[in-house]
Enzyme design. Sequence first.
Site, PDB file in Angstrom:
ATOM      1  N   SER A  65      77.180  69.628  28.025  1.00 29.48           N
ATOM      2  CA  SER A  65      76.589  68.660  27.109  1.00 29.48           C
ATOM      3  C   SER A  65      75.350  69.264  26.458  1.00 29.48           C
ATOM      4  O   SER A  65      75.458  70.276  25.766  1.00 29.48           O
ATOM      5  CB  SER A  65      76.278  67.354  27.851  1.00 29.48           C
ATOM      6  N   ASP A  96      86.581  62.882  25.593  1.00 26.21           N
ATOM      7  CA  ASP A  96      85.125  62.900  25.731  1.00 26.21           C
ATOM      8  C   ASP A  96      84.536  61.715  24.983  1.00 26.21           C
ATOM      9  O   ASP A  96      84.758  61.536  23.784  1.00 26.21           O
ATOM     10  CB  ASP A  96      84.563  64.208  25.167  1.00 26.21           C
ATOM     11  N   HIS A 149      83.585  63.258  29.493  1.00 22.91           N
ATOM     12  CA  HIS A 149      82.437  64.091  29.150  1.00 22.91           C
ATOM     13  C   HIS A 149      82.026  64.968  30.334  1.00 22.91           C
ATOM     14  O   HIS A 149      81.515  64.466  31.332  1.00 22.91           O
ATOM     15  CB  HIS A 149      81.270  63.207  28.713  1.00 22.91           C
TER      16      HIS A 149
END
Length: 539
Positions: free
Chosen positions: A190, A409, A449
């Site tokens: 991320s 995601d 994610h």
Amino acid sequence: MAPSTTTGILLPLLFATSSLAQNTTAPCAISTFSSLSGVEISTVEALQSRSTLLLPDLVPSCGGPNKNVTVSADICRLVANVRTSDSSSIRIEAWLPENWNNRFLATGTGGTGGCIDYSRLQGGAQLGFAAFGTNAGHDGSSGHEFFLNQPEVINDFGHRAIHVEAEVGKQITALFYGREASKSYYDGCSTGGRQALQEAAMYEDDFDGILAGAPGVDWLKIVASKAILARRIGWPGLNSSAYVRPEQWQAIVTKQIELLDGLDGKKDGILDSPQNICFDPALLACGTGVLEQDLCLHPDQVQSVEKAYQPLINGAGDIIYPPFIIGASTGVFSNNQKDGKPILNYSLVRDFWRGAVYNNSDWTENNFTLSDLDYALFINPGGVNSNSRDLSRFHKRGGKVLAYHGLVDTTVTPLLSMEFYKGVQAAVGLSLEEMQSFYRLFLVPGMDHCSTGPGAWNIGQVYPLDSKRLDAANNALLALVDWVESDKAPEFLTGAKYQNDSVSQPILAERRHCPYPSKSRWDGRENRNDARGWACGYV
């Protein structure tokens, strides 16, 4: 060649060259690191494998004050603050394992940073890396106060912290083990993925191999998209005819999967290629009978849902951020009310624009528009949105990038990773074969994610690690090591889906994930939950 430090970093030579002469592990004591300058050490302690490390000083948004973690190897733990300017510093934490594999590993942060990634410290140390983490210059992953009137703190988060972590971490490693690491690696997801690729572009000498999960490149656009999409679905007018309620969105996504799942040959709750699917929300309109009467879409809501799956476009008509992905939970923009009042649950918009963009505690995201994004892009606080597509220097020195991205995601659309991959290819001027020699992107169906989701998402990126899957085929970091040190490019990564997502439970399914733009295809003969039934191809 990139400069060894960024302007404003107050880091003199941290130790004398003669310190490298020794070839044995030094004592786990502050005295071992006494030659460091510009570094304030708060903790040096020896910890045994499987012991519990208490972390009472963590702020609540980092899991404190009652957080504890299991120590994954016999280690020497060091915690220190490193001065980065007259008004800023970063915290770094080192886990230096007794059984060292001669490699250095830095890790990144998530969101707006502020929290050391202990899961990656645990996994790295278990594998034998000298593993380092950082708070990226402030404590906490929520709130805006730490950025107010603190431009140097913003610089640390924006571009500087990982570089300092790399420089200082390598020198701490050399002091403790008496020799420099043979190779240097990075692992982050991320925001940590953004930090990874910015590092490769700005400081090409910091790492030999980079593992970048769900990389949050174009970070300001990612964050801003949540407020823009919320406005597209009628928010903050909770009583408007265009507003689509959170419970309707749950039904919408469930119905998407139900209607489209069979396109890949098997109904298993996973869309193999959601990026290639077009979805018409008119299917869910009232009167079609597809959704129940209290959840179906009225005409203005149909238009709202259609807008939610469109890209962000600037005033010139250019796409500046790809669309949200079909089949992914929409909570990041649709969970936008509390106690009957409009409030965006995705707090990064509020936090970063208040603290770093406008420097104004009273600012609200309720009227967020593209002009707010345009202004943020213009000032680019801390260089957080620097374009890192030109990886030519990193490529030239032989660096490797292994990236992965889940195809459901919820936070960073996987379409961004595909666009970024093509952007790097264009910027560096490489053929697909040449790209595959230094940069491979693995798209993982059914991964959310960074981790979790209904698919075979576990590629060794989270702790605890499965001791039976510590090899290059099943662990992304070890695949990267094999690529960097043995020139064995990963032809696939095998993902696993565990019962209850726990490595202590049985594996329910395994699947081979393939380097983009190839795709994983089921042969239709083997058990679909067996990795042997999956192969990579371009058809």
